[in-house]
Scaffold this motif. Sequence first.
Motif, PDB file in Angstrom:
ATOM      1  N   THR B 483       0.605  -1.153  -0.004  1.00  0.00           N
ATOM      2  CA  THR B 483      -0.043   0.179  -0.083  1.00  0.00           C
ATOM      3  C   THR B 483       0.825   1.252   0.014  1.00  0.00           C
ATOM      4  O   THR B 483       0.338   2.398  -0.081  1.00  0.00           O
ATOM      5  CB  THR B 483      -0.950   0.184   1.224  1.00  0.00           C
ATOM      6  OG1 THR B 483      -0.178   0.126   2.248  1.00  0.00           O
ATOM      7  CG2 THR B 483      -1.826  -1.086   1.287  1.00  0.00           C
ATOM      8  N   ALA B 484       2.044   1.020  -0.201  1.00  0.00           N
ATOM      9  CA  ALA B 484       3.130   2.447  -0.005  1.00  0.00           C
ATOM     10  C   ALA B 484       2.929   3.259  -1.161  1.00  0.00           C
ATOM     11  O   ALA B 484       2.759   2.763  -2.292  1.00  0.00           O
ATOM     12  CB  ALA B 484       4.413   1.638  -0.003  1.00  0.00           C
ATOM     13  N   SER B 485       2.391   4.416  -0.730  1.00  0.00           N
ATOM     14  CA  SER B 485       2.368   5.432  -2.052  1.00  0.00           C
ATOM     15  C   SER B 485       2.526   6.859  -1.387  1.00  0.00           C
ATOM     16  O   SER B 485       2.753   6.945  -0.239  1.00  0.00           O
ATOM     17  CB  SER B 485       1.147   5.246  -2.267  1.00  0.00           C
ATOM     18  OG  SER B 485      -0.054   5.879  -1.238  1.00  0.00           O
ATOM     19  N   GLU B 486       2.707   7.748  -1.937  1.00  0.00           N
ATOM     20  CA  GLU B 486       3.209   8.953  -1.578  1.00  0.00           C
ATOM     21  C   GLU B 486       1.906   9.720  -0.817  1.00  0.00           C
ATOM     22  O   GLU B 486       2.320  10.708  -0.115  1.00  0.00           O
ATOM     23  CB  GLU B 486       3.863   9.893  -2.736  1.00  0.00           C
ATOM     24  CG  GLU B 486       5.123   9.777  -2.922  1.00  0.00           C
ATOM     25  CD  GLU B 486       5.633  10.476  -4.139  1.00  0.00           C
ATOM     26  OE1 GLU B 486       4.873  11.604  -4.315  1.00  0.00           O
ATOM     27  OE2 GLU B 486       6.742  10.388  -4.564  1.00  0.00           O
ATOM     28  N   SER B 487       0.820   9.303  -1.323  1.00  0.00           N
ATOM     29  CA  SER B 487      -0.246  10.234  -0.588  1.00  0.00           C
ATOM     30  C   SER B 487      -1.486   9.048  -0.722  1.00  0.00           C
ATOM     31  O   SER B 487      -1.456   8.174  -1.284  1.00  0.00           O
ATOM     32  CB  SER B 487      -0.825  11.386  -1.540  1.00  0.00           C
ATOM     33  OG  SER B 487      -1.514  10.940  -2.848  1.00  0.00           O
ATOM     34  N   LYS B 488      -2.329   9.465   0.285  1.00  0.00           N
ATOM     35  CA  LYS B 488      -3.527   8.672   0.561  1.00  0.00           C
ATOM     36  C   LYS B 488      -4.632   9.664   0.570  1.00  0.00           C
ATOM     37  O   LYS B 488      -4.707  10.883   0.996  1.00  0.00           O
ATOM     38  CB  LYS B 488      -3.357   7.954   2.008  1.00  0.00           C
ATOM     39  CG  LYS B 488      -2.303   6.861   2.118  1.00  0.00           C
ATOM     40  CD  LYS B 488      -2.679   5.727   1.943  1.00  0.00           C
ATOM     41  CE  LYS B 488      -1.935   4.713   2.117  1.00  0.00           C
ATOM     42  NZ  LYS B 488      -1.389   4.192   0.439  1.00  0.00           N
ATOM     43  N   ASN B 489      -5.834   8.950   0.034  1.00  0.00           N
ATOM     44  CA  ASN B 489      -6.970   9.768   0.142  1.00  0.00           C
ATOM     45  C   ASN B 489      -7.979   9.343   1.339  1.00  0.00           C
ATOM     46  O   ASN B 489      -8.039   8.284   1.395  1.00  0.00           O
ATOM     47  CB  ASN B 489      -7.733   9.859  -1.012  1.00  0.00           C
ATOM     48  CG  ASN B 489      -6.970  10.500  -2.426  1.00  0.00           C
ATOM     49  OD1 ASN B 489      -5.992  10.903  -2.102  1.00  0.00           O
ATOM     50  ND2 ASN B 489      -7.558  10.538  -3.309  1.00  0.00           N
ATOM     51  N   LEU B 490      -8.489  10.113   2.078  1.00  0.00           N
ATOM     52  CA  LEU B 490      -9.468   9.806   2.935  1.00  0.00           C
ATOM     53  C   LEU B 490     -10.825  10.358   2.607  1.00  0.00           C
ATOM     54  O   LEU B 490     -11.243  11.604   2.354  1.00  0.00           O
ATOM     55  CB  LEU B 490      -8.997  10.453   4.334  1.00  0.00           C
ATOM     56  CG  LEU B 490      -7.816  10.101   4.673  1.00  0.00           C
ATOM     57  CD1 LEU B 490      -7.391  11.010   6.013  1.00  0.00           C
ATOM     58  CD2 LEU B 490      -7.499   8.691   5.111  1.00  0.00           C
ATOM     59  N   TYR B 491     -11.884   9.437   2.313  1.00  0.00           N
ATOM     60  CA  TYR B 491     -13.081   9.716   1.941  1.00  0.00           C
ATOM     61  C   TYR B 491     -14.070   9.544   3.245  1.00  0.00           C
ATOM     62  O   TYR B 491     -14.039   8.656   3.727  1.00  0.00           O
ATOM     63  CB  TYR B 491     -13.734   8.895   0.759  1.00  0.00           C
ATOM     64  CG  TYR B 491     -12.741   8.909  -0.295  1.00  0.00           C
ATOM     65  CD1 TYR B 491     -12.585  10.300  -1.155  1.00  0.00           C
ATOM     66  CD2 TYR B 491     -11.692   8.056  -0.647  1.00  0.00           C
ATOM     67  CE1 TYR B 491     -11.825  10.172  -2.389  1.00  0.00           C
ATOM     68  CE2 TYR B 491     -10.755   8.116  -1.712  1.00  0.00           C
ATOM     69  CZ  TYR B 491     -11.035   9.363  -2.682  1.00  0.00           C
ATOM     70  OH  TYR B 491     -10.144   9.477  -3.778  1.00  0.00           O
ATOM     71  N   GLY B 492     -15.003  10.335   3.336  1.00  0.00           N
ATOM     72  CA  GLY B 492     -15.894  10.289   4.501  1.00  0.00           C
ATOM     73  C   GLY B 492     -16.976  11.540   4.752  1.00  0.00           C
ATOM     74  O   GLY B 492     -18.068  11.312   4.720  1.00  0.00           O
ATOM     75  N   HIS B 493     -16.417  12.598   4.401  1.00  0.00           N
ATOM     76  CA  HIS B 493     -17.218  13.936   4.370  1.00  0.00           C
ATOM     77  C   HIS B 493     -18.156  14.161   3.359  1.00  0.00           C
ATOM     78  O   HIS B 493     -17.886  13.512   2.225  1.00  0.00           O
ATOM     79  CB  HIS B 493     -16.112  15.013   4.776  1.00  0.00           C
ATOM     80  CG  HIS B 493     -15.664  15.169   6.078  1.00  0.00           C
ATOM     81  ND1 HIS B 493     -16.270  15.466   7.035  1.00  0.00           N
ATOM     82  CD2 HIS B 493     -14.282  15.116   6.308  1.00  0.00           C
ATOM     83  CE1 HIS B 493     -15.555  15.623   8.078  1.00  0.00           C
ATOM     84  NE2 HIS B 493     -14.407  15.383   7.567  1.00  0.00           N
TER      85      HIS B 493
END
Lengths: 647, 751
Positions: B483-493
């Motif tokens: 899962t290594a990546s430079e950025s992660k997105n957080l969805y929920g709002h």
Amino acid sequence: LDITNAKMTEREERRFAEVPRESIKLMAESTGVELSEEVATLLAEDVCYRLREATQNSSQFMRHAKRRKLSVEDFNRALRWSNTETVCGYGAQDALPFRPLKEGELFFVEDREINLVELALATNIPKGCAETMVRVHVSYLDGKGNLEPQGTVPTAVQSLSEDLLKYYQQITRAILGEDPHLMKVALLDLQSNSKIAALLPYFVYVISGVKSVSHDLDQLNRLLHMVKSLVQNPYLYLGSYVRSLVSSVMYCILEPLAASINPLNDHWTLRDYAALLLSHIFWTHGDLVSGLYHQILLSLQKVLSDPVRPLCSHYGAVVGLHALGWKAVERVLYPHLPAYWANLQAVLDDYSVSNAQVKADGHKVYGAILVAVERLLKMKALSLTLAAEGGCAGLPGTATGAVGFRENSLGLSPPPEPLSEPPLGIASHLQAGGAGCPWEEWTPVSLPAMYCELYSFFGDSLAVRFSTDPPLGGAPPSGSRQPLEGRKEPASGAPNLENTRKMPQLTASMNISPRQDGSPCMEPQPPSLAATVPGRSLARSSSSSSVSRSRSSSSRPGRSTSQSRDIFPKARFPLPQVGPPAFSFIIGGRQMGRRCQGRRFQTSFTPTPPLTTLPPRAYAHKLPVIGRVSKPVRRWTCSHYSLHLPL
Amino acid sequence: ARHNSYRGKKMAAVQDAPMELDAEKETKPEILSDGTSNLSGNTASGTLSSPPLTAGGAPKQEDQQTLIAVLQFLRRNKLTESVEILRREACLEDQEDSQTLDGSGGGKGDGDGGDANSLLSRVSIASAAAPQSTLTPIPVKSEYDQPDVSVVLSAYSQQGDPSLYQVYYSSLKNFIESVLDCHRAELSQLFYPLFVHMYLELVYNNHENKAKAFFEKFSGDQECYYQDDLRILCGLTKKEHLKGNEALLDFRTSRFVLRISRDSYQLLKRHLQERHNNQIWNIIQEHLYIDIFDGMPRSKSQIDSMSGSFAGETRREVNKAKVFYGLLKEPEIEVPLDDEDDEAENEEGKPKKKKTKKDSMGSKSKKQDPNAPQQNRIPLPELKDSDKLDKIMYMKESTKRIRLGPENLPSICFYSFLNAYQGLTAVDFTDDSSLLAGGFADSTVRVWSATPKKLRKVKSAAELNLIDKESDDVLERIMDEKTASESKNLYGHSGPVYGVSFSPDRNYLLSSSEDGTVRLWSLQTFTCLVGYKGHNYPVWDTHFSPFGYYFVSGGHDRVARLWATDHYQPLRIFAGHLADVTCTRFHPNSNYVVTGSTDRTIRLWDVLNGNCVRFFTGHKGPIHSLAFSPNGKFLASGSTDGRVLLWDIGHGLMIGELKGHTDTIYALKFSRDGEILASGSMDNTVRLWDSMKAFDDMETDDFTAATGHIHLPDNSQELLLGMYHSKSTPVTHLHFTRRNLLLAAGAYNSQ
């Protein structure tokens, strides 16, 4: 909404938009409701207010979204607050083209028709939105807080492109090539190009090639120029490459270059230039690498203390120290001088033919040392003056004198070097670095003691320097001979008050100097002088110039002692002379004053009132010490008085 | 005449039964308006109603005086019958006989009568509603002493004659403009609140046109920093609209605070008494709070620097409470002395500094700062091992910190968000500058790694079962390399994310959104852990406590809430702002929370008891950024007006004003040692200010602290040390790394 907008643009002079009741009625009709005038009016007003309220609320969303532009989405959110249906279909970020219709006051948003079939079958599929990403831009400052030009891509990010490589080849070829004009252009570009950060390691590598071209002075010179250009390029962050550059430069300074085997090669100039460059690097980029100063000092010292090394290396070490500032000279060269002197002396005293070349080199070294220690003395004296600045300011004198003097002290801008003593904890570094250096037990030597010792090496040639060196003896003879006069009588026309002003401490030492004809600084003194036989030096001086002769002939001990004390503001002894002392202030050359009265300046000077205005005791007691410098060496008395001859 | 008699009866009734007044007052507005319309039988006058008023005594004498005045009026208008009735009913025969013959020459006609009606109706209403002016009119002693009718009428037409509002206001205006300069500045403060109250009263009483005219005439006189309010006001012309506008309702019910010197106040009072300008006086009494101080009147600039808020200035006593602004004792952690990085140590000046640093750390941990709160005043989470490690890292880093100053400005790293078409709304960095989070208008939160180290999730539960839990590198093994990546997105709002804040231990991230929730995200699994619901409206900002565990949020519902991560309900609700809470920050010692609001005020709240302990006014626009100095003594605030204000928390004083930005300041940050204040703005610049000088220049002795009168030196230009421009990137966030490198972030704006 459209109509509101229409009205808004239509009557900009209004404080706010209004929806006319006709619009309300029209809208009502379109949904099949018949409204009376009254109701329409009320509704219009209410709609108007609600719209304004929603707009105001929506501006909050805009502000929190950190935008300047109100979006339809913001407005919709505000509508949701008031439980109103949102406006759909205008979510695009692009501005909506808003058109007026010529006939009638009608404004509408252009809504072009889109051929879906065409769109669906289009072959040029638009690229998807690029991924949101973060890029880093660095605006960095140099060590002094100056903003480097912004927007440069950090070196780490920049990759080496084709173009850069080509540039690199061109530049190196131009610099190391034959065409001096091309070289100049290349160096200039290297000095100002903002996009070569990625090439820095390559250039540094090229420069490190100095070791392989040590036989070719010309190439060495070019490489040094390259260093200079790189160092001066404001867009380059040298970082740890400073170390590498410094080692290349040090190589040129210290190593017995192959080119120096041939005495016809002027490797001395190269070393001088390299030393200058070293000091430049150090003063501009010294903060980039920790402990750089210390390391440089160490290696210079190592060379200097190594008797096996050829004299040209020693010469390099000395000019290197000199370039690093008087502190470095004081710390490294000065303590080392006694040991070194014996060797040098041996070389210089050997008059055999086979030694001729070596002896010439020895003279070079001797000259370099002389220059270095003189500056050391001057700077040290100057730093004392500056430290005692306050004490001087209150020097009593004639009104004009006082004023002029004050101006002086204002105008006195401390030279960068002695004051901008690097804020390094030198001592601590050196201690940490240890290696049996003499500085471990190093204690600051007082100026007089230092002078004494140096004088024992250099004899009169040292003093000659003082009296003739242009930066300090700016008003040549007057300033150097009687700097105090210049100081007390600034109005008397000494043009270079600033310089005379700095002189007082040196006056005492200058008493010894009988010779006024300033020989060029770089000219090494005959070795015989170095033997420092006072009698000899006196004899020599008295015979060498008429000035000194005449001076020494009229030695008035009492007078001159009082004079020499008077030089220092703290006169502990009552002035012996009756009546105001007359100071002769000679503007012209050495003897002119004697012959042409017109150029002689005579002024009366009221004796110093008992020091009420002379505040700091520290200063007062510090200075006479210097005045006494000449005392222990009693044999010099004659020359000591000679300076006061004109009086 | 018939109406008159009715009125007379009513008046008599009122006078006979003053006791009822109090009871009636409770439900006044509706009842009264009903009552009047019934009574008068005249629609025009029936619409006149009176707003609620505060309670007070109802001296009988005043009523009597009113009656006398009315009688005089009637007589003058030759309404003898009414006079008779009134006199009979009010039992006033004894008072006046001499005046009966006074009236002469009738022929005024019905029109006059109608006027009288309306006037009287007003009088009656007024007397019923608010007979309790604190300004006691001159008592009636004899017939010669009788007051002028118009004066008395005006005294009672308090909610009164809409057409006279302009007269009242302009007479006061004339007065204030005629007084001495030193008083004029102070008294000018009255203009705005009076203007708003009078306007609102007109609106409230349905005098729409009068209100508009009033607004037209006087809105131009108001201070320019009230423009925003005036814009809202000018659209508001109906009572119904007023009802929906909570901010203005608050304005009506809360008291606008003015600070006026005693001299100026006396002057004003005398004037109003002389002119019997009771309308104004009543508004002052009811809606304004005048904080009178002894001493020299303040200058215009002094006043201007403190005014501008929605609710006037700070009452002096509000900021008297003791604030423990000192820092908490650092936990004692043994720093392992490893000299593996001696390169840095050898750096010039560094070794010495390191030594002093250690000493200061040592001494800090030994003796308690006298201004610091009790260590356990607020229960704080215990340090975990990882926290201790982090503290050690922090100390190591801080030894390499660059000492900033006017001569040594920080370099800046600008993190530009590219392709952020969805709209970047919030940014935060972790304290160690290793992670970067962005909140976006498309409801997502994205986390980037600011270091080459990639972001990895923890393995799934099933996979976790497989790993060897005893191994040394178990912490490494639990991470899923895939899962290594430079950025992660957080969805929920489900709405734009307006605030993001990292927890100090870098394990969690908070985000607050338009959807009314605050969400807690795990940075191990990159999933949402909790959604905190409480604000029913957009949550504009949220901020983690410097010790973790607690966080604060503030939003459109005009309150800030204190939460603990393990409670789904807020622990404290900080209510007091009159408008949206736009930004929230924790004090470095975690005992206080500061909030900035759209009402242009800043409040400091005590986490322990929820009290508002500091109330700062002076901004002229909504506050969008706040920053505490690292030593906890000072606060900086930035607002839409492009100014940064500096506050001394201990003394509760404004101590500096930094002018220079041309647009909203969205980011403020002090350097790690507090020497430099960096401000980032919509105007695409980052400016650096000499905060040390700003703090030093302002000597806050006890006297200024007591009076609160500060002379702000206008030295913004001297204090401005540097400015960095970006081409088209508004600055959203600023952060100083532990070594004092300045990081800035913002979205590149291609338009």
